[in-house]
Enzyme design. Sequence first.
Site, short mmCIF file in Angstrom:
data_model
loop_
_atom_site.label_atom_id
_atom_site.label_comp_id
_atom_site.label_asym_id
_atom_site.label_seq_id
_atom_site.Cartn_x
_atom_site.Cartn_y
_atom_site.Cartn_z
CG ASP A 97 -2.34 -0.33 0.92
OD1 ASP A 97 -2.95 0.43 0.17
OD2 ASP A 97 -2.83 -1.35 1.42
CG ASP A 198 -5.35 4.39 1.32
OD1 ASP A 198 -6.29 3.57 1.37
OD2 ASP A 198 -5.29 5.41 2.03
CD GLU A 255 -9.31 3.32 -1.37
OE1 GLU A 255 -10.14 2.75 -0.64
OE2 GLU A 255 -8.41 4.07 -0.92
CG HIS A 324 -8.75 -3.15 3.71
ND1 HIS A 324 -8.51 -3.04 2.35
CD2 HIS A 324 -8.52 -1.92 4.22
CE1 HIS A 324 -8.16 -1.80 2.07
NE2 HIS A 324 -8.15 -1.10 3.18
CG ASP A 325 -11.64 0.06 3.41
OD1 ASP A 325 -11.33 -0.03 4.61
OD2 ASP A 325 -11.00 0.75 2.60
#
Length: 548
Positions: A97, A198, A255, A324-325
């Site tokens: 990330d 990210d 993202e 993960h979100d």
Amino acid sequence: MANWWKEAVAYQIYPRSFKDSNGDGIGDLNGISEKLDYLKDLGIDLIWICPMYKSPNDDNGYDISDYQEIMAEFGSMADFDRLLEQVHARGMRLIIDLVVNHTSDEHPWFLESRSSRNNPKRGWYIWRDSKNGAEPNNWEGIFKGSAWEFDPQTQQYYLHLFTRRQPDLNWENHDVRRAVYDMMRWWLDKGIDGFRIDAIAHLKKEPLLDDVPNPDKLRYAPAMKSHLNYDGLLDYVDDMSRNVLQHYDIVTVGEMNGLYAENAEEWVGEHRGRLNMVFQFEHVRLWEPEAGLRPEPAALKRIFTAWQEALEGKGWNALYVENHDLTRITSRWGDTEHYWRESATCIAALYFLMQGTPFIYQGQEIGMTNTRFEGLEDFDDVSAKNMWREMAEQGKSEEEIIAFLTNTGRDNSRTPMQWNAWPNAGFSDAKPWFKVNANYEMINVASQQQDPDSVLNFYRALIQLRRQERTLIYGRYVLELEGHSQIYAYSRMLEGVEFVVLCNMSSKSARWSEAELSLDGARFVLGNYAPVEETYRLHAWEARVYKL
């Protein structure tokens, strides 16, 4: 154009919850190393690890205090170097990330910036005076509450789009960019194979930081339009690409909330030299958690098809349904009560065989589901805690709040990986940092390894089929049965070879006619029911793949 990352199958790891190697209840880098053979056997080519940097953990590692150190709970830089070496030795690749919209408030850059108004790094972050005795503007943070935090020492506010301990970097400042690029090169020279970037959609802010219209008369108005994919953002991406990305054989995935198919080519068009892929948000926004409703197939068709067609011959899709979100996809889109295995495998076939690079989130390959929460103490995620406080202030009961967060909370995807039916699901010998899902004795890797009909082995079969058939990588996507209310069907075509993928996205059987879509002479190659009973009827959540 062929590329290694187009042909890859990717796997996302949330290190805190993947595998604990040292018995402290927290997943770590050596735990990932222990499971590399599992990933290789699954068919994984590319591993993405969520942040493992030094961090005070206000937002589970996305608040970074040192970009070139490893969080002590996860191990050391020597552990990372060994992990990277072992990944490469198995013929796999590794991306990490890149979190550069913000840092931790403990990062040395911010400590300098807040030390005085005259510090050379003051302009590395976004500072403003009070406005009429209050915050500089009415922007609301993504995790609720004001996007501003007052600093008593220098008597100004700093901007934080996420938690108050994640101050936003000022990307208008060229020194910030140079420092970020130096850090990126440091990791790339170490040998990593790319970045998932990210919150890249938030780097550019509306320059004047003006208030946004507040028709609902709430204290904090939604300010997303002032910092989400704002005009000029692509200038930052071009600068990053010119200075860093174009000089390495790597893969980049941004993202990208707020991006729609009609603008996708601007970001990932191969002739533009920007990013390779983006994680778009359209399809994951379809679910209505308050009503518990699954998205209609028509809406899925519209969004996926728009992205497939927009990038055909121009760019490349990143295919995903979990991360993960997000809550677990089988709980969100499927039917865990009646058709858990069938819906988990049907959804897998649906997204996996489109044109793009498929990403699997840890536990998705065994059909992990949402967990159960009993009270506030069961939640770890900062956004869930903020939502609890806001709903309580609105007069919602504890039962109502728990019900809402059980359906929507990011903690659902952060429960420990379910390796076996032993205590703590084989994740750790100690009490895990976060409660294991109670269904681990039924849903786990060990129980599915040797079961030919398991979710895990269906994913293996999908990966193997995609690897064997170039058409399922590079072939053109064509939507079929467009008006069918239950079935999502599409073809993949390349150089005279054609596949048809059929998925019944409902808990009732579904039919279509030969005139609508003929399978005459087609060869059945994969499905989640066996045997095929009727050619033109699908069972509940049945998925089939044919080669014509």
